[in-house]
Scaffold this motif. Structure first.
Motif, PDB file in Angstrom:
ATOM      1  N   ALA A 186       0.828  -1.209   0.000  1.00 43.81           N
ATOM      2  CA  ALA A 186       0.000   0.000   0.000  1.00 43.81           C
ATOM      3  C   ALA A 186       0.862   1.259   0.000  1.00 43.81           C
ATOM      4  CB  ALA A 186      -0.927  -0.010   1.217  1.00 43.81           C
ATOM      5  N   ALA A 187       1.963   1.248   0.773  1.00 42.71           N
ATOM      6  CA  ALA A 187       2.843   2.421   0.813  1.00 42.71           C
ATOM      7  C   ALA A 187       3.516   2.654  -0.536  1.00 42.71           C
ATOM      8  CB  ALA A 187       3.894   2.238   1.908  1.00 42.71           C
ATOM      9  N   GLU A 188       3.949   1.568  -1.182  1.00 43.90           N
ATOM     10  CA  GLU A 188       4.601   1.723  -2.490  1.00 43.90           C
ATOM     11  C   GLU A 188       3.612   2.198  -3.547  1.00 43.90           C
ATOM     12  OE1 GLU A 188       7.635   1.819  -5.227  1.00 43.90           O
ATOM     13  OE2 GLU A 188       7.682   1.631  -3.040  1.00 43.90           O
ATOM     14  N   GLU A 189       2.391   1.657  -3.508  1.00 49.78           N
ATOM     15  CA  GLU A 189       1.378   2.117  -4.457  1.00 49.78           C
ATOM     16  C   GLU A 189       1.053   3.594  -4.231  1.00 49.78           C
ATOM     17  OE1 GLU A 189      -1.817  -0.572  -3.861  1.00 49.78           O
ATOM     18  OE2 GLU A 189      -1.039  -2.079  -5.269  1.00 49.78           O
ATOM     19  N   GLN A 190       0.971   4.009  -2.959  1.00 48.24           N
ATOM     20  CA  GLN A 190       0.707   5.415  -2.664  1.00 48.24           C
ATOM     21  C   GLN A 190       1.851   6.295  -3.150  1.00 48.24           C
ATOM     22  OE1 GLN A 190      -1.942   6.843  -1.650  1.00 48.24           O
ATOM     23  NE2 GLN A 190      -1.128   8.909  -1.334  1.00 48.24           N
ATOM     24  N   ARG A 191       3.082   5.822  -2.953  1.00 52.02           N
ATOM     25  CA  ARG A 191       4.231   6.597  -3.419  1.00 52.02           C
ATOM     26  C   ARG A 191       4.212   6.756  -4.934  1.00 52.02           C
ATOM     27  NH1 ARG A 191       8.892   6.266  -5.737  1.00 52.02           N
ATOM     28  NH2 ARG A 191       8.573   4.051  -6.190  1.00 52.02           N
ATOM     29  N   GLN A 192       3.865   5.681  -5.633  1.00 54.44           N
ATOM     30  CA  GLN A 192       3.811   5.766  -7.090  1.00 54.44           C
ATOM     31  C   GLN A 192       2.666   6.666  -7.551  1.00 54.44           C
ATOM     32  OE1 GLN A 192       4.029   2.179  -9.315  1.00 54.44           O
ATOM     33  NE2 GLN A 192       6.074   1.661  -8.582  1.00 54.44           N
ATOM     34  N   ARG A 193       1.536   6.613  -6.859  1.00 58.23           N
ATOM     35  CA  ARG A 193       0.435   7.513  -7.223  1.00 58.23           C
ATOM     36  C   ARG A 193       0.844   8.969  -7.024  1.00 58.23           C
ATOM     37  NH1 ARG A 193      -2.867   3.478  -4.780  1.00 58.23           N
ATOM     38  NH2 ARG A 193      -2.761   4.580  -2.787  1.00 58.23           N
ATOM     39  N   GLU A 194       1.517   9.247  -5.919  1.00 60.71           N
ATOM     40  CA  GLU A 194       1.967  10.621  -5.679  1.00 60.71           C
ATOM     41  C   GLU A 194       3.000  11.048  -6.715  1.00 60.71           C
ATOM     42  OE1 GLU A 194       3.401  10.618  -1.722  1.00 60.71           O
ATOM     43  OE2 GLU A 194       1.404  10.558  -0.791  1.00 60.71           O
ATOM     44  N   ALA A 195       3.890  10.119  -7.085  1.00 58.74           N
ATOM     45  CA  ALA A 195       4.894  10.457  -8.100  1.00 58.74           C
ATOM     46  C   ALA A 195       4.232  10.744  -9.445  1.00 58.74           C
ATOM     47  CB  ALA A 195       5.907   9.320  -8.240  1.00 58.74           C
ATOM     48  N   ARG A 196       3.235   9.929  -9.813  1.00 59.06           N
ATOM     49  CA  ARG A 196       2.526  10.187 -11.073  1.00 59.06           C
ATOM     50  C   ARG A 196       1.774  11.505 -11.017  1.00 59.06           C
ATOM     51  NH1 ARG A 196       1.659   4.448 -10.868  1.00 59.06           N
ATOM     52  NH2 ARG A 196      -0.306   4.776  -9.760  1.00 59.06           N
ATOM     53  N   ALA A 197       1.145  11.788  -9.869  1.00 60.13           N
ATOM     54  CA  ALA A 197       0.423  13.055  -9.741  1.00 60.13           C
ATOM     55  C   ALA A 197       1.380  14.243  -9.824  1.00 60.13           C
ATOM     56  CB  ALA A 197      -0.344  13.085  -8.418  1.00 60.13           C
ATOM     57  N   GLU A 198       2.557  14.111  -9.213  1.00 58.96           N
ATOM     58  CA  GLU A 198       3.539  15.194  -9.277  1.00 58.96           C
ATOM     59  C   GLU A 198       4.057  15.380 -10.699  1.00 58.96           C
ATOM     60  OE1 GLU A 198       5.998  18.285  -8.316  1.00 58.96           O
ATOM     61  OE2 GLU A 198       4.331  17.383  -7.197  1.00 58.96           O
ATOM     62  N   ALA A 199       4.253  14.272 -11.416  1.00 58.35           N
ATOM     63  CA  ALA A 199       4.701  14.384 -12.807  1.00 58.35           C
ATOM     64  C   ALA A 199       3.653  15.084 -13.667  1.00 58.35           C
ATOM     65  CB  ALA A 199       5.010  12.997 -13.368  1.00 58.35           C
ATOM     66  N   VAL A 200       2.380  14.730 -13.440  1.00 61.30           N
ATOM     67  CA  VAL A 200       1.306  15.393 -14.191  1.00 61.30           C
ATOM     68  C   VAL A 200       1.243  16.875 -13.838  1.00 61.30           C
ATOM     69  CG1 VAL A 200      -1.186  15.486 -14.510  1.00 61.30           C
ATOM     70  CG2 VAL A 200      -0.026  13.280 -14.461  1.00 61.30           C
ATOM     71  N   ALA A 201       1.423  17.194 -12.550  1.00 58.26           N
ATOM     72  CA  ALA A 201       1.393  18.598 -12.135  1.00 58.26           C
ATOM     73  C   ALA A 201       2.557  19.375 -12.744  1.00 58.26           C
ATOM     74  CB  ALA A 201       1.429  18.692 -10.609  1.00 58.26           C
ATOM     75  N   ARG A 202       3.750  18.756 -12.777  1.00 59.16           N
ATOM     76  CA  ARG A 202       4.899  19.438 -13.393  1.00 59.16           C
ATOM     77  C   ARG A 202       4.654  19.681 -14.872  1.00 59.16           C
ATOM     78  NH1 ARG A 202       8.130  15.808 -10.362  1.00 59.16           N
ATOM     79  NH2 ARG A 202       8.464  14.581 -12.258  1.00 59.16           N
ATOM     80  N   LEU A 203       4.088  18.687 -15.544  1.00 58.71           N
ATOM     81  CA  LEU A 203       3.790  18.856 -16.966  1.00 58.71           C
ATOM     82  C   LEU A 203       2.774  19.971 -17.177  1.00 58.71           C
ATOM     83  CD1 LEU A 203       4.101  17.895 -19.878  1.00 58.71           C
ATOM     84  CD2 LEU A 203       2.326  16.189 -19.439  1.00 58.71           C
ATOM     85  N   HIS A 204       1.764  20.018 -16.310  1.00 53.91           N
ATOM     86  CA  HIS A 204       0.757  21.071 -16.427  1.00 53.91           C
ATOM     87  C   HIS A 204       1.377  22.447 -16.194  1.00 53.91           C
ATOM     88  CE1 HIS A 204      -3.089  23.125 -16.157  1.00 53.91           C
ATOM     89  NE2 HIS A 204      -2.737  23.605 -14.980  1.00 53.91           N
TER      90      HIS A 204
END
Length: 266
Positions: free
Chosen positions: A113-131
């Protein structure tokens, strides 16, 4: 070209040998399977040793309402776990988790669960940086449009190109210091004064005046030439500085107009 032994067939045998390529691939696959089997056997031995140790201690599973005989003790929570509550080999998306004799199922679920949460946050941060990058690019394009709407971009580019050509080809003289330029200006005053003094001395009828004029003619001419050449270089240097400043101002009229913009003036 690589030497090949007799009987070598390109595309059938490995380079430099007469060994068939399919046989080599098969041997590599067998070696990989043997390594996997050895690793599985080692893991099974670890689980068996942990189960024997728990059986000798009489430890029971720490999960509520279980009470089965423990086969291992978790190094995270310190509780024993049975075969039903131990960690297992799991693959979640692109994540792979392996069973371990010192990890229970609950702690493994927490890790997943912690690793999945970390990956979700990383994907969200990547999308935010792209935006943010796209938004900054759009804002920069709007600033460029507004800035160039107030100027004549075609003329500015032609003038800037002309200045670049002048700066790169027409001004290659060494830099003239302010002190040397001042000496050159003083020389333009001193040389005529000295010439007038010598002419007045010659008019007085003194024979030494003629000798002095003959001896000092070439040094005075060289001195005068050096002063004129130095002033010419100094004037060219000032002109170059004016061209550089004009080019800087023209470049600010293109692009967004910010002097420190890396997109426009990199």
């Amino acid at each position: 070209m690589m030497w090949q032994p007799p009987g070598h067939v390109p595309g059938v045998h490995a380079p430099g040998t007469t060994v068939p390529i399919p046989w080599i691939i098969e041997q590599q696959m067998l070696a990989a399977r043997a390594q996997q089997a050895a690793a599985a056997a080692a893991r099974a031995e670890e689980f068996r040793a942990a189960a024997e140790a728990m059986a000798a201690e009489g430890v029971l599973c720490g999960e509520p309402s279980c009470g089965a005989r423990a086969v291992g003790r978790c190094s995270r929570c310190g509780q024993g776990f049975c075969a039903s509550h131990n960690s297992v080999d799991r693959t979640t998306g692109d994540l792979a988790f392996w069973a371990r004799p010192e990890l229970c199922g609950s702690c493994q679920d927490g890790d997943i669960a912690a690793e999945e949460q970390r990956q979700r946050e990383a994907r969200a941060e990547a999308v935010a940086r792209l935006h943010r990058a796209r938004q900054a690019e759009q804002e920069h394009a709007d600033r460029v449009t507004r800035n160039e709407a107030r100027t004549n971009p075609a003329y500015v580019r032609r003038r800037s190109d002309w200045l670049d050509a002048r700066i790169s080809t027409s001004f290659r003289a060494r830099t003239v210091s302010d002190t040397r330029a001042g000496v050159a200006v003083a020389s333009l005053v001193a040389v005529p004064v000295l010439v007038l003094v010598l002419v007045g001395w010659l008019a007085s009828g003194d024979q030494l005046a003629a000798v002095a004029i003959v001896c000092l003619a070439l040094p005075l001419l060289w001195w005068l030439g050096w002063a004129l050449y130095t002033l010419h270089r100094s004037r060219r240097q000032l002109r170059r500085a004016e061209f550089v400043e004009e080019r800087r101002r023209l470049r600010l009229r293109l692009g967004c107009g910010a002097a420190d913009c890396e997109r426009c003036y990199a």
